[in-house]
Design a protein around this motif. Structure first.
Motif, mmCIF file in Angstrom:
data_model
loop_
_atom_site.group_PDB
_atom_site.id
_atom_site.type_symbol
_atom_site.label_atom_id
_atom_site.label_comp_id
_atom_site.label_asym_id
_atom_site.label_seq_id
_atom_site.Cartn_x
_atom_site.Cartn_y
_atom_site.Cartn_z
ATOM 1 N N GLY A 1 0.822 -1.191 0.000
ATOM 2 C CA GLY A 1 0.000 0.000 0.000
ATOM 3 C C GLY A 1 0.857 1.243 0.000
ATOM 4 O O GLY A 1 2.081 1.173 0.126
ATOM 5 N N GLY A 2 0.197 2.378 -0.147
ATOM 6 C CA GLY A 2 0.913 3.641 -0.130
ATOM 7 C C GLY A 2 0.002 4.765 0.313
ATOM 8 O O GLY A 2 -1.205 4.734 0.066
ATOM 9 N N ALA A 3 0.581 5.761 0.979
ATOM 10 C CA ALA A 3 -0.192 6.913 1.449
ATOM 11 C C ALA A 3 0.665 8.163 1.390
ATOM 12 O O ALA A 3 1.791 8.175 1.892
ATOM 13 N N GLN A 4 0.149 9.195 0.737
ATOM 14 C CA GLN A 4 0.723 10.527 0.761
ATOM 15 C C GLN A 4 -0.435 11.509 0.885
ATOM 16 O O GLN A 4 -1.594 11.135 0.690
ATOM 17 N N ALA A 5 -0.123 12.748 1.193
ATOM 18 C CA ALA A 5 -1.174 13.736 1.452
ATOM 19 C C ALA A 5 -2.130 13.841 0.272
ATOM 20 O O ALA A 5 -1.772 14.337 -0.794
ATOM 21 N N GLY A 6 -3.352 13.341 0.455
ATOM 22 C CA GLY A 6 -4.361 13.406 -0.582
ATOM 23 C C GLY A 6 -4.444 12.194 -1.473
ATOM 24 O O GLY A 6 -5.313 12.128 -2.354
ATOM 25 N N TYR A 7 -3.582 11.198 -1.276
ATOM 26 C CA TYR A 7 -3.557 10.018 -2.143
ATOM 27 C C TYR A 7 -3.477 8.746 -1.297
ATOM 28 O O TYR A 7 -2.811 8.717 -0.258
ATOM 29 N N ARG A 8 -4.149 7.701 -1.767
ATOM 30 C CA ARG A 8 -4.020 6.365 -1.199
ATOM 31 C C ARG A 8 -3.921 5.367 -2.350
ATOM 32 O O ARG A 8 -4.590 5.516 -3.375
ATOM 33 N N ALA A 9 -3.077 4.340 -2.179
ATOM 34 C CA ALA A 9 -2.810 3.389 -3.256
ATOM 35 C C ALA A 9 -2.630 1.994 -2.687
ATOM 36 O O ALA A 9 -2.247 1.822 -1.521
ATOM 37 N N GLY A 10 -2.906 0.989 -3.509
ATOM 38 C CA GLY A 10 -2.679 -0.385 -3.097
ATOM 39 C C GLY A 10 -2.703 -1.326 -4.288
ATOM 40 O O GLY A 10 -3.336 -1.042 -5.305
ATOM 41 N N PHE A 11 -1.974 -2.439 -4.170
ATOM 42 C CA PHE A 11 -2.039 -3.469 -5.205
ATOM 43 C C PHE A 11 -1.861 -4.839 -4.578
ATOM 44 O O PHE A 11 -1.264 -4.995 -3.508
ATOM 45 N N LEU A 12 -2.389 -5.849 -5.246
ATOM 46 C CA LEU A 12 -2.166 -7.251 -4.943
ATOM 47 C C LEU A 12 -1.935 -7.971 -6.261
ATOM 48 O O LEU A 12 -2.437 -7.537 -7.306
ATOM 49 N N CYS A 13 -1.197 -9.077 -6.218
ATOM 50 C CA CYS A 13 -0.906 -9.781 -7.461
ATOM 51 C C CYS A 13 -0.601 -11.248 -7.195
ATOM 52 O O CYS A 13 -0.318 -11.640 -6.064
ATOM 53 N N ASP A 14 -0.694 -12.047 -8.253
ATOM 54 C CA ASP A 14 -0.398 -13.473 -8.171
ATOM 55 C C ASP A 14 0.402 -13.874 -9.403
ATOM 56 O O ASP A 14 -0.137 -13.931 -10.517
ATOM 57 N N PRO A 15 1.696 -14.142 -9.252
ATOM 58 C CA PRO A 15 2.517 -14.506 -10.412
ATOM 59 C C PRO A 15 2.148 -15.847 -11.025
ATOM 60 O O PRO A 15 2.531 -16.126 -12.169
ATOM 61 N N GLU A 16 1.401 -16.685 -10.297
ATOM 62 C CA GLU A 16 1.041 -18.001 -10.830
ATOM 63 C C GLU A 16 0.207 -17.898 -12.097
ATOM 64 O O GLU A 16 0.353 -18.705 -13.018
ATOM 65 N N ASP A 17 -0.713 -16.926 -12.158
ATOM 66 C CA ASP A 17 -1.538 -16.781 -13.352
ATOM 67 C C ASP A 17 -1.548 -15.348 -13.877
ATOM 68 O O ASP A 17 -2.412 -14.972 -14.668
ATOM 69 N N GLY A 18 -0.573 -14.544 -13.431
ATOM 70 C CA GLY A 18 -0.426 -13.195 -13.963
ATOM 71 C C GLY A 18 -1.544 -12.244 -13.588
ATOM 72 O O GLY A 18 -1.828 -11.302 -14.342
ATOM 73 N N THR A 19 -2.166 -12.456 -12.434
ATOM 74 C CA THR A 19 -3.270 -11.594 -12.008
ATOM 75 C C THR A 19 -2.755 -10.397 -11.224
ATOM 76 O O THR A 19 -1.906 -10.543 -10.331
ATOM 77 N N VAL A 20 -3.277 -9.223 -11.541
ATOM 78 C CA VAL A 20 -2.925 -7.979 -10.857
ATOM 79 C C VAL A 20 -4.205 -7.221 -10.524
ATOM 80 O O VAL A 20 -5.101 -7.121 -11.363
ATOM 81 N N LEU A 21 -4.291 -6.712 -9.316
ATOM 82 C CA LEU A 21 -5.352 -5.784 -8.928
ATOM 83 C C LEU A 21 -4.692 -4.517 -8.392
ATOM 84 O O LEU A 21 -3.773 -4.586 -7.567
ATOM 85 N N VAL A 22 -5.159 -3.371 -8.856
ATOM 86 C CA VAL A 22 -4.618 -2.072 -8.465
ATOM 87 C C VAL A 22 -5.756 -1.170 -8.019
ATOM 88 O O VAL A 22 -6.822 -1.156 -8.644
ATOM 89 N N ALA A 23 -5.540 -0.425 -6.951
ATOM 90 C CA ALA A 23 -6.487 0.614 -6.530
ATOM 91 C C ALA A 23 -5.707 1.903 -6.287
ATOM 92 O O ALA A 23 -4.723 1.906 -5.540
ATOM 93 N N LEU A 24 -6.126 2.990 -6.930
ATOM 94 C CA LEU A 24 -5.518 4.304 -6.747
ATOM 95 C C LEU A 24 -6.625 5.311 -6.457
ATOM 96 O O LEU A 24 -7.681 5.271 -7.102
ATOM 97 N N THR A 25 -6.400 6.216 -5.511
ATOM 98 C CA THR A 25 -7.405 7.213 -5.160
ATOM 99 C C THR A 25 -6.755 8.576 -4.998
ATOM 100 O O THR A 25 -5.552 8.680 -4.725
ATOM 101 N N ASN A 26 -7.580 9.620 -5.149
ATOM 102 C CA ASN A 26 -7.104 10.984 -4.918
ATOM 103 C C ASN A 26 -7.840 11.618 -3.746
ATOM 104 O O ASN A 26 -8.146 12.785 -3.746
ATOM 105 N N ARG A 27 -8.052 10.804 -2.716
ATOM 106 C CA ARG A 27 -8.694 11.300 -1.500
ATOM 107 C C ARG A 27 -7.999 10.679 -0.283
ATOM 108 O O ARG A 27 -7.758 9.475 -0.223
#
Length: 492
Positions: A282-308
């Motif tokens: 995850g990640g946090a800076q003033a006004g932003y929040r971010a996160g990702f999860l992934c699985d190399p077994e089948d190449g799956t990626v989930l990303v969430a990015l926000t500006n709040r």
């Protein structure tokens, strides 16, 4: 191989995102498998007059930067993970000199966080600081938060030091990022300062009583959190990285010096979701929040990015991942609720304090959500903030960051601090009169009441943080926060 239900994942994403629909800041969730987009869900606006958020909207990635830097460091083949920092940075003070490269990347070095150190010196979040001056000052800090290899506790300090070490060997992080971005055809890029122009970057929004303000950071950015890009950029970067052997290395948790297992690797943590250990961050800076999860077994990626600033991007992405993998809601960890008597708690000695709240605990002014564990224990879900606690016989007992703790309710022993006078640390100045601490000058001067914790410890609030004051002697005191626990002041 886990079966993926992308329809359920999209529905789960909208359970969160729909609350951000309309003319408010929002975010985007993007799912990709083997390079093909499978899910794009977005809500909210980029900023006044900037239109709606989508998969190509550019956000700050904050601490998601860390795994990219760890990748670049390993690609450079310049430093062994077992190498002490002093071999690359000979001017380091004695305490940080012995921390290894691996410990610095895996949050085991005990290195103080520069931003929280600045807070303890009265330097506000909006005050500008430069890279060279920050490094020279950090190099001279001859103390650590903890003995290296004994705990996993979050700090940006190691990444800033190693970025300097890399540059001295000819490997400049910004240039390495630019080369990767060009190779992949993506917009991932670094920034030196918050005010540097970034094409398409949306402003971050911080909630205020009467609306929103724009987030800002004055301190020079570093390899701990300098990247920006879109959700599509991040998903493509991860899709390229996961099949490579280097991903397995950075995602592999690094054990403590004792051999005890952890859930944190090199800028990658393992999230526990329905019995799965899922790499992400995850990640946090003033006004932003971010996160990702992934699985190399089948190449799956989930990303969430926000500006709040009030978004829980890591919670959102875990919720979507559970739906994607068919994890029944009833099998997910249950929030803690009323897990212990609320209030302040403190260790028998030193500056370790906590506040119990329903569903969470604040440790040294850093809050962590708790969930029901087994046999009456309550646990965190963050590998970089590992906690296992319960209330028994009038005390909080268990482990924090892999270390045993016993915290008793704080007490007001009616003692007068006996700290009256003027105090100084590295040019920073504060004044104490009775139970009031005065900090700053002119219109920025604040008078902070001191809340007793007992046995010479006090809490006061300044710059929006609750800081612990620990009296060491008649003429020495120490201020501490979660990521910086050793800033000392001397009585004038």
């Amino acid at each position: 191989m886990v079966k993926r239900d992308w329809s359920a994942a999209e529905a789960a994403a909208h359970e969160w995102l729909d609350a951000w629909s309309g003319n408010v800041p929002g975010g985007v969730v993007l799912g990709m498998q083997n390079g093909a987009p499978k899910l794009i869900a977005a809500a909210g606006h980029c900023g006044a007059g900037l239109g709606p958020i989508d998969a190509d909207t550019v956000f700050r990635w904050a601490s998601i930067t860390k795994h990219v830097f760890a990748t670049c460091l390993l690609e450079s083949k310049t430093f062994a993970l077992e190498m002490p920092l002093v071999e690359a940075l000979p001017e380091l003070a004695t305490a940080p000199a012995a921390v290894t490269v691996g410990q610095a990347l895996a949050m085991q070095g005990g290195l103080p966080d520069p931003r929280e150190c600045l807070t303890l010196l009265g330097v506000g979040n909006h005050e500008r600081t430069e890279a060279d001056a920050l490094y020279q000052w950090m190099a001279g800090c001859d103390w650590l938060n903890a003995v290296p290899g004994t705990e996993v506790a979050y700090s940006n300090g190691g990444y800033r030091l190693l970025e300097v070490a890399m540059a001295r060997r000819g490997f400049v992080f910004s240039e390495m990022v630019a080369a990767h971005a060009e190779r992949l055809g993506i917009g991932m890029r670094t920034s030196e300062h918050w005010t540097d122009p970034v094409p398409g970057l949306v402003p971050g929004h911080v909630p205020e009583a009467d609306g929103w303000s724009e987030g800002f950071q004055g301190m020079h950015l570093s390899a701990a959190g300098s990247l920006s890009g879109s959700a599509m950029d991040l998903a493509r970067w991860l899709g390229d990285l996961m099949p490579r052997a280097i991903f397995n290395r950075i995602a592999r948790p690094m054990p403590l010096g004792s051999g005890e297992a952890t859930g944190y690797g090199l800028g990658i943590s393992l999230a526990r979701i329905g019995g799965m250990a899922v790499p992400g961050h995850g990640g946090a800076q003033a006004g932003y929040r971010a996160g990702f999860l992934c699985d190399p077994e089948d190449g799956t990626v989930l990303v969430a990015l926000t500006n709040r600033d009030d978004a829980d991007a890591t919670g959102l992405i875990a919720h979507v991942w559970a739906a994607l993998c068919g994890v029944a809601p009833g099998t997910l960890p249950k929030p803690a609720g009323e897990w212990a008597p609320p209030g302040l708690y403190v260790a028998a000695g030193g500056a370790l304090w906590a506040e119990v709240r329903p569903g969470s605990i604040i440790v040294r002014d850093a809050e962590e959500k708790l969930f029901e564990g087994d046999d009456g224990w309550f646990v965190s879900r963050a590998a970089q903030s590992d906690m296992r606690l319960r209330f028994a016989e009038g005390a909080l007992t268990g482990t924090l960051f892999h270390r045993p703790v016993r915290l008793l309710p704080a007490r007001d022993d009616q003692a007068v601090p006996d700290l009256d006078g003027n105090w100084i640390s590295d040019g920073a100045f504060l004044q104490i009169r009775g139970r009031v601490l005065n900090w700053g000058g002119g219109p920025r001067k604040c008078a902070a009441p001191m809340t007793p914790l007992g046995n010479g410890r006090w809490l006061f609030e300044a710059n929006g943080r609750r800081i612990c004051l620990d009296r060491l002697s008649d003429d020495r005191l120490r201020l501490s926060l979660a990521r910086a626990r050793g800033v000392e002041y001397q009585r004038l």
